[in-house]
Design an enzyme around this catalytic site. Structure first.
Site, PDB file in Angstrom:
ATOM      1  N   GLU A  55       0.807  -1.227   0.000  1.00 39.00           N
ATOM      2  CA  GLU A  55       0.000   0.000   0.000  1.00 39.00           C
ATOM      3  C   GLU A  55       0.835   1.270   0.000  1.00 39.00           C
ATOM      4  OE1 GLU A  55      -2.399  -3.385   1.499  1.00 39.00           O
ATOM      5  OE2 GLU A  55      -0.433  -2.557   2.059  1.00 39.00           O
ATOM      6  N   HIS A 106     -14.136  -0.175   3.315  1.00 40.54           N
ATOM      7  CA  HIS A 106     -14.166  -0.964   4.553  1.00 40.54           C
ATOM      8  C   HIS A 106     -13.829  -0.105   5.776  1.00 40.54           C
ATOM      9  CE1 HIS A 106     -14.031  -3.964   1.413  1.00 40.54           C
ATOM     10  NE2 HIS A 106     -14.299  -4.918   2.281  1.00 40.54           N
ATOM     11  N   ARG A 164     -18.432  -1.225   3.564  1.00 39.26           N
ATOM     12  CA  ARG A 164     -18.730  -2.570   3.070  1.00 39.26           C
ATOM     13  C   ARG A 164     -20.209  -2.913   3.236  1.00 39.26           C
ATOM     14  NH1 ARG A 164     -16.282  -7.913   6.139  1.00 39.26           N
ATOM     15  NH2 ARG A 164     -17.113  -9.518   4.759  1.00 39.26           N
TER      16      ARG A 164
END
Length: 311
Positions: A55, A106, A164
């Site tokens: 990331e 999320h 989500r």
């Protein structure tokens, strides 16, 4: 509010629609299926870059693309974006004011069974501290799509939080979204309920509960945590004299803190916060977690009554 769509689904759809008329890159970190950037990958494979489970490197690649004159949407879970890649966002994106748009999916407690390690409750606070960073937390799928479009034309870095869990669709396609401008959902004179993200629809339910007790609640949707719509918040503070904030995030540093700072400086009134107290999440169903962490319409209504009592 019967139709429910997860804002991460809207993120993927919005990227595809935007990609038809505009040139930009979409990056992900081996999570395209989960973040829904897989939709863009299928439509425009030449403009999609999978950076693998790295990331921090993904943010650096996005910064490089932006430094070369491109716009880049970098996508991963909120925990990995705001947490693992914070240094790269700070030094490689925010500091040089680059056009990197971070799609963080999320977010919040509603990740559910994935548990504390994946339930990012600190991201809005972290992103708020970065100079020049625009921070957006949409309330529904329509707002999520509009946010993705608005981010494209916003100069500089943007952090967008998506969920989500499917949430009620509150707005139709004619809804006008403006970065930095909140939305008054209901009028009221007794107390103001200020929600962000999933908590907007829950605040609306709380307002209905309060009606049964003769309490008229003004509900405000703050989709942009930074820049904050101070004018709308202070006008409501003048009108109702009491505020309750509601967020699927720590009560430290997020919406509650932003509103409290605004009200304290502009028109002091009682402000009570509904959110995650000073603790981590845990594994469980969404319904169990919302109840366990007191993110329910009944809890907001109870806090509203307490705020009114403090006037």
């Amino acid at each position: 509010m019967s139709n429910k769509i997860a804002t991460r689904e809207a993120y993927g759809d919005a990227l595809v629609e935007l990609g038809k008329d505009h040139s930009f890159f979409v990056l992900d970190a081996d999570l395209a299926e989960a973040t829904k950037t897989v939709k863009f990958k299928k439509a425009f494979p030449e403009r999609h870059i999978d950076c693998g489970i790295a990331e921090a490197n993904m943010i650096s690649v996005a910064a490089g693309l932006a430094a070369a004159g491109n716009i880049a949407y970098a996508s991963t879970f909120a925990m990995f974006a705001a947490g693992r890649a914070f240094e790269q966002i700070r030094n490689s994106v925010a500091y040089p004011k680059l056009n990197v748009k971070i799609g963080a999916t999320h977010g919040g407690i509603t990740v559910g069974e994935d548990g504390a390690t994946h339930q990012c409750l600190e991201d809005l606070a972290l992103m708020r501290t970065l100079p020049g960073m625009t921070v957006i937390n949409p309330a529904d799928a329509t707002e999520a799509k509009k946010a993705v479009e608005a981010a494209y034309s916003t100069d500089g870095p943007v952090y967008m939080r998506f969920g989500r869990y499917p949430v009620p669709v509150l707005f139709d396609e004619q809804y006008s979204f403006t970065v930095g401008k909140g939305v008054k959902m209901t009028d009221g004179t007794d107390v103001t309920l200020i929600g962000t993200g999933i908590m907007v629809s829950i605040a609306l339910e709380a307002a209905e509960l309060l009606k049964t007790d003769g309490i008229q609640a003004e509900v405000i949707n703050i989709h942009t945590i930074k820049p904050l719509d101070r004018e709308l918040i202070l006008a409501s503070a003048h009108k109702t004299g009491a505020i309750v904030t509601a967020e699927e995030h720590s009560v430290i540093g997020g919406l509650g803190s932003a509103v409290t700072e605004c009200v304290c400086e502009g028109h002091p009134v009682p402000v009570l916060r509904v959110g995650i107290e000073d603790q981590f999440g845990q594994s469980g169903s969404v319904e169990e977690l919302l109840a366990a962490y007191k993110l329910t319409p009944a809890q907001i209504a109870a806090k509203a009554k307490a705020a009114i009592a403090q006037k």
